[in-house]
Write a protein that holds these residues in place. Structure first.
Motif, PDB file in Angstrom:
ATOM      1  N   ASP A 315       0.813  -1.212   0.000  1.00  0.00           N
ATOM      2  CA  ASP A 315       0.000   0.000   0.000  1.00  0.00           C
ATOM      3  C   ASP A 315       0.850   1.266   0.000  1.00  0.00           C
ATOM      4  O   ASP A 315       0.309   2.373  -0.108  1.00  0.00           O
ATOM      5  CB  ASP A 315      -0.918   0.027   1.229  1.00  0.00           C
ATOM      6  N   GLY A 316       2.159   1.133   0.209  1.00  0.00           N
ATOM      7  CA  GLY A 316       3.013   2.297   0.321  1.00  0.00           C
ATOM      8  C   GLY A 316       3.730   2.628  -0.981  1.00  0.00           C
ATOM      9  O   GLY A 316       3.549   1.978  -2.014  1.00  0.00           O
ATOM     10  N   THR A 317       4.549   3.658  -0.908  1.00  0.00           N
ATOM     11  CA  THR A 317       5.347   4.126  -2.044  1.00  0.00           C
ATOM     12  C   THR A 317       6.804   3.811  -1.782  1.00  0.00           C
ATOM     13  O   THR A 317       7.329   4.124  -0.701  1.00  0.00           O
ATOM     14  CB  THR A 317       5.160   5.635  -2.245  1.00  0.00           C
ATOM     15  N   ARG A 318       7.462   3.200  -2.747  1.00  0.00           N
ATOM     16  CA  ARG A 318       8.873   2.867  -2.590  1.00  0.00           C
ATOM     17  C   ARG A 318       9.693   4.157  -2.497  1.00  0.00           C
ATOM     18  O   ARG A 318       9.564   5.053  -3.333  1.00  0.00           O
ATOM     19  CB  ARG A 318       9.335   2.016  -3.771  1.00  0.00           C
ATOM     20  N   VAL A 319      10.501   4.242  -1.460  1.00  0.00           N
ATOM     21  CA  VAL A 319      11.307   5.433  -1.249  1.00  0.00           C
ATOM     22  C   VAL A 319      12.452   5.431  -2.254  1.00  0.00           C
ATOM     23  O   VAL A 319      13.161   4.440  -2.398  1.00  0.00           O
ATOM     24  CB  VAL A 319      11.841   5.482   0.192  1.00  0.00           C
ATOM     25  N   GLY A 320      12.636   6.523  -2.925  1.00  0.00           N
ATOM     26  CA  GLY A 320      13.672   6.650  -3.936  1.00  0.00           C
ATOM     27  C   GLY A 320      13.488   7.922  -4.727  1.00  0.00           C
ATOM     28  O   GLY A 320      14.420   8.417  -5.358  1.00  0.00           O
ATOM     29  N   GLY A 321      12.298   8.492  -4.692  1.00  0.00           N
ATOM     30  CA  GLY A 321      11.988   9.760  -5.333  1.00  0.00           C
ATOM     31  C   GLY A 321      11.156  10.602  -4.389  1.00  0.00           C
ATOM     32  O   GLY A 321      11.322  10.569  -3.173  1.00  0.00           O
ATOM     33  N   LEU A 354      12.048   5.189  10.341  1.00  0.00           N
ATOM     34  CA  LEU A 354      13.041   6.257  10.371  1.00  0.00           C
ATOM     35  C   LEU A 354      12.478   7.505  11.044  1.00  0.00           C
ATOM     36  O   LEU A 354      11.357   7.933  10.722  1.00  0.00           O
ATOM     37  CB  LEU A 354      13.483   6.612   8.949  1.00  0.00           C
ATOM     38  N   PRO A 355      13.213   8.111  11.970  1.00  0.00           N
ATOM     39  CA  PRO A 355      12.803   9.417  12.526  1.00  0.00           C
ATOM     40  C   PRO A 355      12.968  10.496  11.457  1.00  0.00           C
ATOM     41  O   PRO A 355      14.054  10.665  10.889  1.00  0.00           O
ATOM     42  CB  PRO A 355      13.773   9.630  13.697  1.00  0.00           C
ATOM     43  N   LEU A 356      11.890  11.237  11.162  1.00  0.00           N
ATOM     44  CA  LEU A 356      11.885  12.225  10.084  1.00  0.00           C
ATOM     45  C   LEU A 356      11.157  13.485  10.523  1.00  0.00           C
ATOM     46  O   LEU A 356      10.178  13.420  11.264  1.00  0.00           O
ATOM     47  CB  LEU A 356      11.173  11.675   8.835  1.00  0.00           C
ATOM     48  N   PRO A 357      11.601  14.648  10.041  1.00  0.00           N
ATOM     49  CA  PRO A 357      10.772  15.850  10.215  1.00  0.00           C
ATOM     50  C   PRO A 357       9.523  15.749   9.337  1.00  0.00           C
ATOM     51  O   PRO A 357       9.571  15.140   8.261  1.00  0.00           O
ATOM     52  CB  PRO A 357      11.692  16.993   9.773  1.00  0.00           C
ATOM     53  N   TYR A 358       8.418  16.319   9.805  1.00  0.00           N
ATOM     54  CA  TYR A 358       7.156  16.234   9.054  1.00  0.00           C
ATOM     55  C   TYR A 358       6.793  17.606   8.510  1.00  0.00           C
ATOM     56  O   TYR A 358       6.946  18.603   9.219  1.00  0.00           O
ATOM     57  CB  TYR A 358       6.032  15.716   9.951  1.00  0.00           C
ATOM     58  N   PRO A 359       6.280  17.691   7.275  1.00  0.00           N
ATOM     59  CA  PRO A 359       6.102  16.591   6.318  1.00  0.00           C
ATOM     60  C   PRO A 359       7.327  16.416   5.441  1.00  0.00           C
ATOM     61  O   PRO A 359       7.855  17.375   4.885  1.00  0.00           O
ATOM     62  CB  PRO A 359       4.900  17.060   5.503  1.00  0.00           C
ATOM     63  N   ALA A 360       7.806  15.185   5.320  1.00  0.00           N
ATOM     64  CA  ALA A 360       8.956  14.879   4.480  1.00  0.00           C
ATOM     65  C   ALA A 360       8.513  14.785   3.019  1.00  0.00           C
ATOM     66  O   ALA A 360       7.441  14.252   2.716  1.00  0.00           O
ATOM     67  CB  ALA A 360       9.606  13.576   4.917  1.00  0.00           C
ATOM     68  N   ARG A 361       9.348  15.310   2.115  1.00  0.00           N
ATOM     69  CA  ARG A 361       9.038  15.250   0.684  1.00  0.00           C
ATOM     70  C   ARG A 361       9.939  14.256  -0.044  1.00  0.00           C
ATOM     71  O   ARG A 361       9.543  13.634  -1.010  1.00  0.00           O
ATOM     72  CB  ARG A 361       9.198  16.645   0.057  1.00  0.00           C
ATOM     73  N   TYR A 370       9.725   2.038   2.455  1.00  0.00           N
ATOM     74  CA  TYR A 370       8.424   2.404   1.909  1.00  0.00           C
ATOM     75  C   TYR A 370       7.837   3.544   2.731  1.00  0.00           C
ATOM     76  O   TYR A 370       8.119   3.668   3.932  1.00  0.00           O
ATOM     77  CB  TYR A 370       7.467   1.209   1.920  1.00  0.00           C
ATOM     78  N   ALA A 371       7.003   4.346   2.086  1.00  0.00           N
ATOM     79  CA  ALA A 371       6.336   5.471   2.744  1.00  0.00           C
ATOM     80  C   ALA A 371       4.841   5.220   2.773  1.00  0.00           C
ATOM     81  O   ALA A 371       4.234   4.941   1.725  1.00  0.00           O
ATOM     82  CB  ALA A 371       6.647   6.784   2.029  1.00  0.00           C
ATOM     83  N   ASP A 372       4.246   5.302   3.957  1.00  0.00           N
ATOM     84  CA  ASP A 372       2.801   5.152   4.092  1.00  0.00           C
ATOM     85  C   ASP A 372       2.134   6.432   3.580  1.00  0.00           C
ATOM     86  O   ASP A 372       2.464   7.527   4.037  1.00  0.00           O
ATOM     87  CB  ASP A 372       2.439   4.909   5.559  1.00  0.00           C
ATOM     88  N   PRO A 373       1.176   6.340   2.637  1.00  0.00           N
ATOM     89  CA  PRO A 373       0.616   7.558   2.035  1.00  0.00           C
ATOM     90  C   PRO A 373      -0.192   8.405   3.011  1.00  0.00           C
ATOM     91  O   PRO A 373      -0.283   9.619   2.837  1.00  0.00           O
ATOM     92  CB  PRO A 373      -0.263   7.016   0.904  1.00  0.00           C
ATOM     93  N   ASP A 374      -0.797   7.803   4.034  1.00  0.00           N
ATOM     94  CA  ASP A 374      -1.618   8.577   4.974  1.00  0.00           C
ATOM     95  C   ASP A 374      -0.789   9.311   6.009  1.00  0.00           C
ATOM     96  O   ASP A 374      -1.051  10.462   6.329  1.00  0.00           O
ATOM     97  CB  ASP A 374      -2.624   7.654   5.675  1.00  0.00           C
ATOM     98  N   LEU A 376       2.858   9.271   6.050  1.00  0.00           N
ATOM     99  CA  LEU A 376       4.205   9.563   5.575  1.00  0.00           C
ATOM    100  C   LEU A 376       5.271   8.950   6.485  1.00  0.00           C
ATOM    101  O   LEU A 376       6.419   9.400   6.483  1.00  0.00           O
ATOM    102  CB  LEU A 376       4.440  11.071   5.437  1.00  0.00           C
ATOM    103  N   MET A 377       4.920   7.931   7.274  1.00  0.00           N
ATOM    104  CA  MET A 377       5.937   7.170   7.988  1.00  0.00           C
ATOM    105  C   MET A 377       6.754   6.389   6.976  1.00  0.00           C
ATOM    106  O   MET A 377       6.207   5.826   6.021  1.00  0.00           O
ATOM    107  CB  MET A 377       5.299   6.205   8.995  1.00  0.00           C
ATOM    108  N   VAL A 378       8.062   6.341   7.167  1.00  0.00           N
ATOM    109  CA  VAL A 378       8.950   5.598   6.290  1.00  0.00           C
ATOM    110  C   VAL A 378       9.408   4.349   7.037  1.00  0.00           C
ATOM    111  O   VAL A 378       9.972   4.450   8.136  1.00  0.00           O
ATOM    112  CB  VAL A 378      10.153   6.453   5.854  1.00  0.00           C
TER     113      VAL A 378
END
Length: 798
Positions: A315-321, A354-361, A370-374, A376-378
């Motif tokens: 359900d997520g987006t592969r991180v790479g872009g 991964l600990p990330l600032p929100y919202p990560a682009r 992977y990034a959860d679309p709802d 944005l957890m990676v």
């Protein structure tokens, strides 16, 4: 070997096995202090039980005395000031011990392992050790089933395995396994020295020694072999050594691409409670005011706990872009980007979020993420051999002016406003009172935040224990008002949902502390939880209800857009009416500038929580004074009842053990002997006596008169007697039909009990005499039977 010495040896072996299992709890505590009371209690119980069982006449008192010794040790630990001579419990000591138990339970709930071994926790461990030691002694010395001691010992291992992902260390496991194997070896040696009545082995000292060696070696070897297989097989079978079996069996896992992790709030408590305060990560950034680093979002509330919905790679987006667009962010949203370079200081192989600032682009990181679309957890669904560095491009926090004209209509899933049924209605009433009737969700969120940080709440990593059955949220809001970031974030998110504002709880780290230049450092003490509320056009915004001071979360910061007065200042140039709203500064539940008169407002919002001696506004009554005395009396009554029922429990264990042995196939002699020993125990319990010099036939003739005209009972008794006779004297006893001996045992017991008076049956149930004669030497049993011979034999028939 004398029977008394054998029983004493078994008692000491059982105590040693329990002592060897206590180190299994070591991963849960810091330091060795937690174990001292438990070790003292187990040693005292083992020594007292062994001393009494070594003297055959005193053997029946061993178990009750062990209970009293254990209670005395626990009393000396929990409430020596309220006990007689510091060890004899009273009603006051029971009440104080109950308070310590509640305190210890609260410490366990509020703190992740390892935690300090406080007196309350030491009391809980000591009480558990006393119970396990008593059960182990009953299994070993009374029921002669030492293999069952593995069950309570396994309970010690189950606790750390359930709460700590680190598992058990090899040292504690080896020690516990060695104690258990040693117990089985001691039991095997003693069984080998006993021999069978009338067998050639009983007359040969050399044969007895060889039998003892064989039994001890066989028992210890079987146990040791099973343990070795348990350790070797997982390393040889793919999937067992890396936890795949556990993950496949996890009910929250929907497929091979679902990530599972430790509960975020457990990790939060562990970091906040850590004494080391080690560095978790450091980072560099091109902004002077970096935001929080979010790791998890908890979006489901069940009335007590916040949990995270499952995330799946499919359900997520592969991180790479570029990552999916942040939900709710409008086209006119600020486009200023912030670049953050993060270096993990923990083992990166253990990281699955991964600990990330929100919202990560964008996230530049090695491995499969992977990034959860709802949210944005990676995350990753497999073990990653990643570099400890990654780069994040995120959007800067919005300015107050950018939020002035945002829409107030929600544009996310309705699940973010879901609340369970049965919630305390005062929570919603309080939220509406604090937020006011006017303004949009952003203004209401700021009002909620200011209410929490105005000074009515206290930050404490050890909040008061919540009594069982009470609502922890209502307790926090209306009574205690003490907690840390978890309670503040959860309470504000629930109150926001009651106002139909979408809300969730985020878990991660604050910005940390500057480390010179553009570098920042994040430690374990910077672990944090905060609420995120949704505003259409601005998306999910962070708020900070947790006090940020020397008495609170020191590194917590309030976002600029949520600072007091920031929204009013942003709207002031375009305002057509007065920006001041009286209800925001003089409402009944809003904090006042004057700190001298906060109590009436606080009491009104808390529903009279500060008046414990009178009726509460929610209709409940204060705890009456007599309840404490009643609770103490009830606790004392329960203790007395437990002591009275211990002999009956021991007798039940012994009877079931014999029934199990009699029902086994393949060993006719052992099965018949077990059944006959139970007949003897029944006769002794009912006062019919027993003479060891009697042959099985003679005993059957004597007891036939007691059975009366019950034909089924007398026939069953004679079948058991003949089976025992064959077991003693026949070269190869004939096998019986499976279950036949057990059925005859039940018929005989029913017939003997039916012939006895009601008083005899009650005494047999509560004070079974067979437990007394079990500890006597054969010669003393024979002498006792001959002294009472006329009374026992007068009713026999020929």
């Amino acid at each position: 070997m004398r029977a008394g010495m054998r029983s004493a040896a078994l008692t000491l072996a059982a105590g040693g096995a329990v002592l060897c299992s206590l180190p299994l709890l070591a991963p849960l505590f810091t330091g060795p202090e937690w174990a001292h009371p438990a070790v003292a209690a187990v040693i005292a119980m083992a020594l007292s039980g062994a001393a009494l069982r070594a003297v055959p006449r005193a053997a029946p008192a061993a178990t009750p005395v062990q209970v009293l010794v254990g209670v005395a040790v626990v009393t000396a630990l929990a409430a020596p000031g309220q006990a007689v001579l510091g060890v004899v419990p009273t009603g006051a000591s029971f009440e104080h011990a109950a308070e310590l138990f509640a305190q210890g339970r609260a410490e366990i709930d509020a703190s992740p392992p390892p935690i300090d071994g406080t007196p309350a926790l030491s009391l809980i461990v000591a009480a558990a050790a006393v119970l396990v030691a008593l059960v182990a002694d009953l299994f070993t010395a009374v029921a002669r089933t030492p293999a069952l001691v593995g069950l309570p010992v396994a309970a010690f291992a189950a606790v750390p395995l359930a709460v700590d992902d680190a598992g058990l260390g090899p040292g504690p496991f080896a020690l516990a396994a060695g104690g258990f194997v040693a117990l089985l070896a001691v039991d095997g040696l003693l069984r080998g020295t006993e021999g069978a009545a009338g067998s050639p082995m009983a007359s040969s000292g050399q044969a007895r020694a060889l039998g003892a060696l064989w039994h001890g070696t066989a028992g210890a070897g079987a146990a040791a072999g099973a343990l070795v297989l348990a350790l070797v097989v997982p390393s040889a079978v793919p999937g067992l050594s890396d936890g795949q079996v556990h993950r496949i069996a996890d009910p929250t896992r929907f497929g091979e691409e679902t990530v599972t992790t430790q509960h975020p709030l457990v990790s939060l408590r562990r970091d906040l409670g850590s004494r080391s305060d080690t560095v978790v990560l450091d980072y560099t950034t091109d902004t002077d005011a970096p935001g929080y680093l979010r790791t998890f979002t908890l979006d489901s509330f069940d009335g007590t706990d916040w949990t995270m919905s499952s995330v799946r790679a499919e359900d997520g987006t592969r991180v790479g872009g570029d990552l999916p667009p942040p939900p709710g962010l409008g086209p006119a949203a600020p486009a200023r980007e912030v670049t953050t370079q993060v270096r993990l200081r923990r083992d990166p192989g253990e990281v699955d979020f991964l600990p990330l600032p929100y919202p990560a682009r964008r996230v530049d990181v090695d491995g499969s993420w992977y990034a959860d679309p709802d949210s944005l957890m990676v995350f990753s669904v497999e073990d990653q051999d990643v570099e400890p560095r990654y780069t994040v491009t995120s959007l800067a926090a919005p300015d107050p002016a950018d939020l002035a004209d945002r829409s107030s209509s929600p544009g996310v899933s309705g699940r973010y406003t879901d609340l369970p049924g049965g919630m305390d209605p005062r929570v919603g009433e309080l939220a509406r009172s604090v937020a006011g009737e006017e303004g949009g969700p952003l203004e209401q969120a700021v009002a909620l935040q200011e209410w929490f940080t105005a000074g009515a709440f206290t930050y404490d990593l050890d909040p008061p224990a919540v009594p069982e059955g009470e609502d922890p949220l209502a307790r926090f809001l209306f009574e205690d008002r003490v907690g840390y970031c978890e309670q503040f974030a959860a309470a504000m998110a629930v109150m926001a949902r009651s106002l139909d504002i979408p809300a969730r709880v985020a878990v991660g780290y604050t910005s940390g502390s500057p480390a010179g230049g553009d570098a920042w450092q994040v430690r374990e003490s910077d672990a944090h939880a905060w609420p995120e509320l949704y505003v259409e056009g601005a998306g999910w915004l962070r708020f900070e209800p947790t006090p940020s001071s020397s008495d609170g979360q020191g590194s917590a910061t309030v976002p600029e857009y949520a600072a007091p007065g920031a929204l009013e200042e942003a709207e002031e140039p375009e305002a057509t009416a007065s920006p001041d709203r009286p209800e925001e500064t003089s409402g009944p539940d809003r904090p006042q500038e004057d700190e001298e008169e906060p109590e009436p407002e606080e009491e009104q919002a808390a529903g009279g929580a500060d008046a414990p001696d009178g009726p509460r506004s929610d209709g409940g009554l204060a705890w009456p004074e007599w309840a404490g005395s009643a609770a103490s009396a009830a606790a004392a009554a329960v203790g007395v009842l437990v002591l009275l029922l211990l002999p009956a429990a021991a007798r039940t264990v012994a009877r079931r053990s014999r029934v199990a042995r009699a029902g086994r196939g393949g060993a006719p002699a052992q099965a018949a002997s077990a059944a006959w020993r139970e007949v003897r125990a029944q006769a002794e319990d009912l006062g019919l006596g027993w003479t060891p010099a009697e042959s099985p036939r003679a005993a059957a003739r004597r007891l036939t008169g007691a059975c009366g005209p019950a034909r089924e009972g007398t026939e069953a008794l004679w079948r058991l007697a003949l089976a025992e006779e064959a077991a003693r004297y026949a070269p190869e006893p004939a096998a019986t039909t499976p279950g036949a001996l057990v059925a005859d045992m039940r018929r005989t017991r029913t017939a003997l009990r039916a012939s006895a008076s009601r008083g005899a049956r009650v005494r047999a149930a509560l004070l079974p005499r067979s437990l007394v004669t079990m500890g006597l030497r054969p010669r003393r049993r024979q002498e006792a039977a001959h002294r009472a011979g006329p009374a026992m034999i007068s009713g026999r028939s020929t």
